[in-house]
Design an enzyme around this catalytic site. Structure first.
Site, PDB file in Angstrom:
ATOM      1  N   GLU A 114      -2.258   2.835   4.235  1.00 48.23           N
ATOM      2  CA  GLU A 114      -1.055   2.043   4.509  1.00 48.23           C
ATOM      3  C   GLU A 114      -1.148   1.368   5.884  1.00 48.23           C
ATOM      4  OE1 GLU A 114       2.454   4.426   4.955  1.00 48.23           O
ATOM      5  OE2 GLU A 114       3.805   2.818   4.388  1.00 48.23           O
ATOM      6  N   LEU A 165       0.865  -1.189   0.000  1.00 47.42           N
ATOM      7  CA  LEU A 165       0.000   0.000   0.000  1.00 47.42           C
ATOM      8  C   LEU A 165       0.897   1.234   0.000  1.00 47.42           C
ATOM      9  CD1 LEU A 165      -2.499  -1.422   2.614  1.00 47.42           C
ATOM     10  CD2 LEU A 165      -2.963  -1.063   0.181  1.00 47.42           C
ATOM     11  N   ALA A 166       0.508   2.233  -0.766  1.00 48.82           N
ATOM     12  CA  ALA A 166       1.392   3.375  -0.990  1.00 48.82           C
ATOM     13  C   ALA A 166       1.728   4.096   0.316  1.00 48.82           C
ATOM     14  CB  ALA A 166       0.727   4.351  -1.959  1.00 48.82           C
ATOM     15  N   HIS A 167       2.942   4.523   0.403  1.00 52.92           N
ATOM     16  CA  HIS A 167       3.436   5.290   1.540  1.00 52.92           C
ATOM     17  C   HIS A 167       3.583   6.750   1.109  1.00 52.92           C
ATOM     18  CE1 HIS A 167       5.920   6.466   4.955  1.00 52.92           C
ATOM     19  NE2 HIS A 167       6.720   7.062   4.087  1.00 52.92           N
ATOM     20  N   PRO A 168       3.179   7.707   1.891  1.00 55.94           N
ATOM     21  CA  PRO A 168       2.510   7.609   3.183  1.00 55.94           C
ATOM     22  C   PRO A 168       1.036   7.923   3.029  1.00 55.94           C
ATOM     23  CG  PRO A 168       3.510   9.770   2.968  1.00 55.94           C
ATOM     24  CD  PRO A 168       3.611   9.105   1.625  1.00 55.94           C
TER      25      PRO A 168
END
Ligand SMILES: Cc1cc2nc3c(=O)[nH]c(=O)nc-3n(C[C@H](O)[C@H](O)[C@H](O)COP(=O)(O)OP(=O)(O)OC[C@H]3O[C@@H](n4cnc5c(N)ncnc54)[C@H](O)[C@@H]3O)c2cc1C
Length: 352
Positions: free
Chosen positions: A326, A319-322
């Site tokens: 996430e 899942l993409a940060h930030p």
């Protein structure tokens, strides 16, 4: 049908769709009606700031209005007859919402019974309240009633036409939203559906698809909801207290929002995420979040629930940060493992 500029008009049709909605209930408390209390309608149109707003009811309308007026600068007191706010929610969820609102200076009286009201909202009102510590009188400038809804089903001849109502005045419907009268359907709040705009919209889809030959029903709908306080509360599926009540074996995980890295950047650290997973399978049964962007994060979990994905798919997703979402990885890491060894995750070192 009575026309606004006088006279009546008779309309004929071969099908009738009832979409009547609800209105705010004014409880039969002595003096309350005479005090001309605000409902959400007037509260959304006020052109002055109440010095002290007394809110009757701690459902989502009462809480949203209370926080808004508190932030505008009003002193706000919420009176609730029940022992806690938002009676359907889990105690940890309720405690966190109450803590957040109390920290902003909103005062709560609960459980508390309003005995009578004097004065006039917009000028001065006195409310006599009985709490566990005795009777007290509150002095406010305005009173807002957010103590439930009443369906708009009275005085329009529904029962005379064979459309039965239940004991609370909601239209009796089956799972296809058909009423007890032929060729008459009801949808939305007045049909006793969960009182949300997105549910009323889905009721419409059920009826229209069935009229086109489909076979949809209201059974087993996964209905999400958001409380639009700041931070918001979002919930979908089963709650922990419902699981206990119904004897459903679950595994529960929680994650404080401080553990979601995005909150370090945004400083929106209040709240937590909470997930329920079946004890004997890995299906996600429920999700609750108090925190910034809760409704958006919930939609990701709801999608996984609709697809009947095992929780590990979210736990192990990149899942993409930030982002707030996430945090779902860490949340589902906290689900206690099933005892079967096959379920155990490989330690990172072993897979590197
Ligand atoms: C303050 C407040 C905040 C809310 N916030 C949210 C939210 O954030 N998200 C959410 O999902 N839901 C929210 N809701 C709930 C949501 O508004 C309702 O669930 C939704 O509007 C129900 O849609 P409906 O079509 O059944 O009824 P309504 O939207 O109430 O529409 C019914 C319409 O029928 C009209 N009507 C009534 N009787 C007659 C008659 N005899 N003849 C002709 N017309 C008639 C009414 O005047 C009304 O315009 C909120 C409700 C309130 C009060």
């Amino acid at each position: 049908m009575q026309l606004n500029d006088g006279g009546t008009r008779l309309l004929y049709g071969d099908r009738l769709f009832l979409n009547l909605g609800t209105h705010a209930a004014i409880p039969p408390i002595p003096g309350l009606q005479a005090s001309q209390p605000l409902t959400h309608v007037e509260a959304l149109e006020l052109d002055y700031l109440p010095a002290h707003l007394i809110v009757l009811g701690s459902g989502y309308i009462g809480l949203e209005m209370a926080q808004a007026y508190r932030r505008f600068g009003s002193r706000v007191t919420i009176i609730e007859t029940g022992p806690r706010l938002m009676s359907r929610e889990d105690p940890d969820v309720v405690n966190e919402v109450q803590r957040i609102l109390s920290d902003e200076g909103i005062q709560f009286l609960l459980p508390a019974q309003v005995l009578d009201v004097y004065g006039r909202s917009g000028e001065e009102v006195w409310v006599t309240v009985r709490t566990q510590s005795g009777e007290q009188e509150l002095d406010g400038s305005d009173i807002l009633v957010a103590a439930g809804r009443i369906p708009n089903t009275q005085w329009i001849g529904l029962e005379e036409s064979g459309v039965e109502l239940d004991a609370r005045g909601y239209i009796r419907v089956n799972e296809r939203l058909e009423t007890t009268a032929p060729d008459v359907w009801a949808m939305g709040d007045c049909a006793g559906s969960p009182q949300f705009t997105h549910v009323a919209g889905d009721d419409f889809r059920i009826i229209s698809e069935n009229l086109a030959g489909g076979n949809r029903s209201t059974r087993d709908r996964l209905v999400p909801y958001c409380l639009f306080t700041d931070p918001p509360l979002a919930h979908v599926g089963l709650r922990e207290r419902e699981a206990r009540r119904d004897g459903i074996a679950v595994r529960v995980a929680k994650l404080p929002m401080t553990a979601v890295l995005r909150t370090e950047a945004t400083d929106e650290t209040q709240g937590f995420m909470k997930a329920l997973v079946g004890r004997d399978d890995d299906l996600i049964l429920g999700f609750t979040m108090i925190g910034a962007e809760a409704g958006e994060v919930m939609a990701a979990v709801q999608t996984a629930m609709l697809a009947k994905l095992p929780y590990q798919k979210l736990r192990d997703a990149i899942l993409a940060h930030p982002t707030m979402a996430e945090g779902l990885g860490s949340l589902f890491e906290n689900i206690p493992l099933r005892s079967a060894p096959a379920e155990r995750r490989q330690p990172l070192a072993a897979t590197a």
